[in-house]
Design a protein around this motif. Structure first.
Motif, PDB file in Angstrom:
ATOM      1  N   ARG A  54      40.979  40.040 -42.269  1.00 34.57           N
ATOM      2  CA  ARG A  54      40.958  41.062 -43.316  1.00 34.57           C
ATOM      3  C   ARG A  54      40.260  40.523 -44.556  1.00 34.57           C
ATOM      4  O   ARG A  54      40.285  39.317 -44.802  1.00 34.57           O
ATOM      5  CB  ARG A  54      42.380  41.460 -43.678  1.00 34.57           C
ATOM      6  CG  ARG A  54      43.130  42.167 -42.584  1.00 34.57           C
ATOM      7  CD  ARG A  54      44.504  42.519 -43.085  1.00 34.57           C
ATOM      8  NE  ARG A  54      44.421  43.356 -44.264  1.00 34.57           N
ATOM      9  CZ  ARG A  54      44.314  44.682 -44.226  1.00 34.57           C
ATOM     10  NH1 ARG A  54      44.318  45.295 -43.076  1.00 34.57           N
ATOM     11  NH2 ARG A  54      44.221  45.379 -45.334  1.00 34.57           N
ATOM     12  N   PRO A  55      39.662  41.403 -45.364  1.00 34.55           N
ATOM     13  CA  PRO A  55      39.006  40.925 -46.590  1.00 34.55           C
ATOM     14  C   PRO A  55      39.956  40.132 -47.485  1.00 34.55           C
ATOM     15  O   PRO A  55      39.552  39.138 -48.076  1.00 34.55           O
ATOM     16  CB  PRO A  55      38.559  42.212 -47.273  1.00 34.55           C
ATOM     17  CG  PRO A  55      38.426  43.190 -46.191  1.00 34.55           C
ATOM     18  CD  PRO A  55      39.425  42.835 -45.158  1.00 34.55           C
TER      19      PRO A  55
ATOM     20  N   LEU B  48      31.238  41.182 -45.775  1.00 35.94           N
ATOM     21  CA  LEU B  48      30.422  41.965 -46.702  1.00 35.94           C
ATOM     22  C   LEU B  48      31.288  42.900 -47.535  1.00 35.94           C
ATOM     23  O   LEU B  48      30.997  43.143 -48.693  1.00 35.94           O
ATOM     24  CB  LEU B  48      29.393  42.791 -45.922  1.00 35.94           C
ATOM     25  CG  LEU B  48      28.065  42.129 -45.612  1.00 35.94           C
ATOM     26  CD1 LEU B  48      27.201  43.083 -44.831  1.00 35.94           C
ATOM     27  CD2 LEU B  48      27.366  41.724 -46.879  1.00 35.94           C
ATOM     28  N   ALA B  49      32.360  43.404 -46.918  1.00 35.68           N
ATOM     29  CA  ALA B  49      33.242  44.311 -47.649  1.00 35.68           C
ATOM     30  C   ALA B  49      33.872  43.609 -48.843  1.00 35.68           C
ATOM     31  O   ALA B  49      34.217  44.254 -49.836  1.00 35.68           O
ATOM     32  CB  ALA B  49      34.323  44.867 -46.724  1.00 35.68           C
TER      33      ALA B  49
ATOM     34  N   PRO C  34      39.449  41.429 -36.499  1.00 41.50           N
ATOM     35  CA  PRO C  34      38.722  40.606 -37.461  1.00 41.50           C
ATOM     36  C   PRO C  34      39.610  40.215 -38.640  1.00 41.50           C
ATOM     37  O   PRO C  34      40.612  40.876 -38.894  1.00 41.50           O
ATOM     38  CB  PRO C  34      37.609  41.529 -37.933  1.00 41.50           C
ATOM     39  CG  PRO C  34      38.148  42.892 -37.752  1.00 41.50           C
ATOM     40  CD  PRO C  34      39.067  42.843 -36.598  1.00 41.50           C
TER      41      PRO C  34
ATOM     42  N   TYR D 295      37.100  45.253 -53.008  1.00 40.76           N
ATOM     43  CA  TYR D 295      37.611  43.877 -53.059  1.00 40.76           C
ATOM     44  C   TYR D 295      36.914  43.045 -54.125  1.00 40.76           C
ATOM     45  O   TYR D 295      37.554  42.277 -54.819  1.00 40.76           O
ATOM     46  CB  TYR D 295      37.507  43.223 -51.674  1.00 40.76           C
ATOM     47  CG  TYR D 295      38.339  43.971 -50.672  1.00 40.76           C
ATOM     48  CD1 TYR D 295      39.710  43.823 -50.660  1.00 40.76           C
ATOM     49  CD2 TYR D 295      37.767  44.883 -49.800  1.00 40.76           C
ATOM     50  CE1 TYR D 295      40.493  44.543 -49.790  1.00 40.76           C
ATOM     51  CE2 TYR D 295      38.548  45.612 -48.925  1.00 40.76           C
ATOM     52  CZ  TYR D 295      39.905  45.435 -48.920  1.00 40.76           C
ATOM     53  OH  TYR D 295      40.678  46.158 -48.059  1.00 40.76           O
TER      54      TYR D 295
ATOM     55  N   GLU E 186      33.558  42.663 -42.592  1.00 35.70           N
ATOM     56  CA  GLU E 186      34.682  42.434 -43.501  1.00 35.70           C
ATOM     57  C   GLU E 186      34.295  41.437 -44.589  1.00 35.70           C
ATOM     58  O   GLU E 186      34.740  41.552 -45.724  1.00 35.70           O
ATOM     59  CB  GLU E 186      35.904  41.916 -42.730  1.00 35.70           C
ATOM     60  CG  GLU E 186      36.492  42.917 -41.758  1.00 35.70           C
ATOM     61  CD  GLU E 186      37.085  44.140 -42.410  1.00 35.70           C
ATOM     62  OE1 GLU E 186      36.359  44.861 -43.105  1.00 35.70           O
ATOM     63  OE2 GLU E 186      38.284  44.392 -42.212  1.00 35.70           O
TER      64      GLU E 186
END
Lengths: 166, 361
Positions: free
Chosen positions: A124-125, A32-33, A122, A39, A30
Motif C-alpha cells: 500500500r502507498p 507512483l500513487a 501490492p 499521498y 502504488e
C-alpha cells in the motif's frame, strides 16, 4: 560542520529513484500513487528523479530476472554514496507468487544489498511511505562517518575509505 | 547527416516499466526504432504446470497489476467453458462491474501518465486524484486497492451489499462531475493539442494490417470491441464501442476518455440489473478437473486479450498461453515512430498504453 549540513539536507530532502524490476505493475502504480495528491510524498521533501546519479534512495519493485539483474546492478553502482535500497512488495522480498518460475532469480537482495523491506501484494502507498521514512534513518546512519572512516554498516564504496568520508 | 543511435530505456523517467528501444536518429528525426524486450519476463505460463488450476487464478491475476481482474476473468471463463460450469447471473454482473471499475482506473492512470509524458504535471496529479475514488471503491468492495482477487472458478467470492451499491452510485456521480470538469483541459487545451494532434498517425488500413488492438484500433476508426461478444454480463448491457477516425495520439486519448465515461454509464446499468436480480448465488460448485482445450477472449483496457488453455484431466493444466494487447500494439508503434522528432517518442510510446509485464509475463 559541513558534513552535518550535508547529512541534514540529505535526510530532509531525499531524492528517490524508482526501478521496476519485473514487477506486475501493481507495486509500481502504488509507488507512483505516493507522488500524487492523495499521498503526496513531496511534503516530506522527496522528489522522484529519473537519473540514478541524482538519487539517494532506490525503490525496487518486483522480482529479479536474469536479464534485468545487470540493469539493477548498474543502477545501484551509478548511485552516489551514501545510498539506501528499498525492496517493495512480496516479489521484491522473495519472489512472491513467481518464485517457482524458471526465469526468476528471487528477491532483490540476491543482487544488491537491501536496507528496508516493504511487504504487501501490492504494497500500500502508506506502507511504501513508511518504508521510505525508515530508510531515511538508515541513510542518516550511513552518512555519519564512524571512527573507521566507513559508514554505519560498512557498505561504502571501497574508494570512499581511501579518501575519507564525504 | 550523422546517424546516431540513442538508447531509450530500460530505465526511463516516463516509463513505469522497463522497455528498451534503440532509436536511430538523424538530426533529431527518428529513422528507425528497434525494440528489445525481456526485462520483465518471469515465465508465468510454465507455472501452470506446477500450480493446480485453482491456484493459477492468483498467478494470472499477477500477470499485470493494472488489469489484473480482467486477466483472471478471462482465465476463469476459459476453465468454466472447459468444465461446463454455469456461472450464476449475479456473479456475472459483479464480474462485469469490477472489470468496468478496472477499465476506468486503468484509463485514468494512462491519461495521467500521458499528460506527464509531455510535461503537463498538474493534469497528471488531477487525474490521479480522481482515480483514487475508483481505488477506494475497489478496496471497500473487494479488500484491496489494485489486485482485487474477486474471481474464483465458478463465480466470485465477494458480494456488494445494497448499501455499498448506493455508495457506488454516489461515487459515480462525483466521478462523472470530476471528469466533466477536467474534460476541457484534457481535450481542448493548447498544450495538449500541440503535442498530440497529428502525431503518430496510424491510418485505418495500417491499423488493420498491422493488427492493432483496443483503443489504438478504435482510434483509427475501426469499431472492434471484444465486449460486444457478450461475455460475462456484457450481453445484457447496452453500449457501443467508442470510435475516433483521426488515428493520431490525440484520437487515442479521446477514445480512452470516452471509454471512462462509457464505464460510468455501464456501472449504472449493472447496478440497475443487480437490483432486479433475485438469485443470491455467487458461485457455482466446481467438480472434476479441466479437460480439453479452449480459447477465450476478453477486452482489456488496452485491447483484445486472448487465452488458450489446455487441460488433460490433471489438477495442473498442460498449457496456458496468453496473448496480450500490447504485443499486438508493438508493430503499430514501430510503424509510427519513423519520421517523428525525438522529443515526441515518449508521447507516442505511451499512446499505445504499453503494458510490458503483460507482454513479457
Amino acid at each position: 560542520m559541513f558534513d552535518a549540513l550535508v547529512t541534514r539536507a540529505r535526510v530532509k530532502s531525499p531524492w528517490v529513484l524508482h526501478f521496476d524490476c519485473g514487477s506486475c505493475n501493481g507495486c509500481d502504480i502504488e509507488t507512483l500513487a505516493c507522488l500524487t495528491p492523495m499521498y503526496d510524498i513531496e511534503r516530506f521533501g522527496m522528489i522522484n528523479v529519473g537519473n540514478p546519479k541524482h538519487a539517494d534512495v532506490l525503490l525496487v519493485t518486483g522480482t529479479v530476472n536474469h536479464r534485468n539483474k545487470k540493469v539493477l546492478q548498474a543502477l545501484y553502482e551509478e548511485m552516489p554514496d551514501p545510498k539506501v535500497v528499498i525492496a517493495i512488495g512480496a516479489c521484491g522480498l522473495s519472489g512472491g507468487v513467481f518464485r517457482d518460475a524458471y526465469n526468476v532469480v528471487g528477491g532483490v537482495d540476491r543482487v544488491i544489498p537491501v536496507d528496508v523491506y516493504v511487504p504487501g501484494c501490492p504494497a500500500r502507498p502508506e506502507a511504501i511511505i513508511d518504508g521510505v521514512v525508515a530508510a531515511l534513518g538508515k541513510l542518516r546512519q550511513k552518512a555519519v562517518p564512524t571512527a573507521a572512516g566507513a559508514g554505519g554498516n560498512g557498505r561504502f564504496h571501497p574508494r570512499m575509505k581511501a579518501t575519507g568520508s564525504s | 547527416m550523422a546517424r546516431t543511435v540513442i538508447p531509450f530505456g530500460p530505465q526511463h523517467p516516463v516509463l513505469p516499466e522497463p522497455i528498451h528501444l534503440k532509436l536511430v536518429v538523424e538530426d533529431e528525426i527518428v529513422q528507425e526504432a528497434i525494440p528489445a524486450l525481456g526485462y520483465v519476463h518471469r515465465g508465468l505460463e510454465m507455472l501452470a504446470q506446477k500450480r493446480d488450476f485453482h491456484q493459477m487464478v492468483q498467478v494470472v491475476e499477477r500477470i499485470c497489476g493494472i488489469c489484473s481482474m480482467i486477466h483472471s476473468l478471462c482465465y476463469c471463463q476459459g476453465i468454466e467453458e472447459m468444465m461446463g460450469i454455469e456461472v450464476p447471473r449475479r456473479a456475472r454482473l459483479l464480474r462485469t462491474l469490477w472489470s468496468e471499475l478496472h477499465r476506468s482506473h486503468s484509463h485514468l492512470l494512462w491519461l495521467g501518465l500521458f499528460a506527464d509524458s509531455f510535461g503537463f504535471e498538474s493534469l497528471f496529479m488531477q487525474l490521479w486524484r480522481i482515480r483514487e475514488r475508483i481505488l477506494d471503491l475497489n478496496e471497500a468492495t473487494a479488500g484491496n486497492r489494485v489486485i482485487v482477487s474477486v474471481n474464483v472458478i465458478g463465480g466470485v467470492r465477494a458480494e456488494i451489499s445494497e448499501e455499498q451499491q448506493r455508495w457506488i452510485l454516489g461515487e459515480m456521480a462525483g466521478f462523472e462531475r470530476d471528469m466533466n470538469r477536467i474534460r476541457s483541459t484534457l481535450l481542448e487545451d493548447y498544450t495538449v493539442k500541440s503535442r498530440t494532434v497529428g502525431k503518430g498517425v496510424l491510418t485505418r488500413e495500417m491499423a488493420y494490417e498491422l493488427g492493432a488492438a483496443g483503443p489504438v484500433l478504435r482510434g483509427s476508426g475501426i469499431a472492434q470491441d471484444m465486449r460486444q461478444l457478450g461475455y460475462a454480463a456484457y450481453g445484457d448491457l447496452d453500449f457501443e464501442p467508442v470510435v475516433e477516425a483521426a488515428g493520431d495520439a490525440y484520437a487515442r486519448c479521446k477514445v480512452r476518455f470516452g471509454e471512462v465515461m462509457q464505464s460510468i454509464r455501464l456501472v449504472r446499468q449493472i447496478l440497475g440489473e443487480l437490483a432486479k436480480e433475485t438469485d443470491p448465488a455467487l458461485a457455482a460448485k466446481v467438480k472434476g478437473r479441466p479437460e480439453g482445450e479452449v480459447v477465450c477472449r476478453v477486452e482489456q483496457p488496452r485491447g483484445e486479450c486472448l487465452y488458450y488453455l489446455k487441460g488433460s484431466g490433471k489438477p495442473q493444466l498442460d498449457r496456458v498461453r496468453v496473448r496480450t494487447p500490447t504485443f499486438a500494439n508493438v508493430p503499430p508503434l514501430l510503424a509510427m515512430l519513423p519520421g517523428v522528432e525525438l522529443a515526441d517518442v515518449p508521447v507516442l510510446v505511451l499512446s499505445i498504453d504499453p503494458c510490458i509485464s503483460c507482454t513479457e509475463r
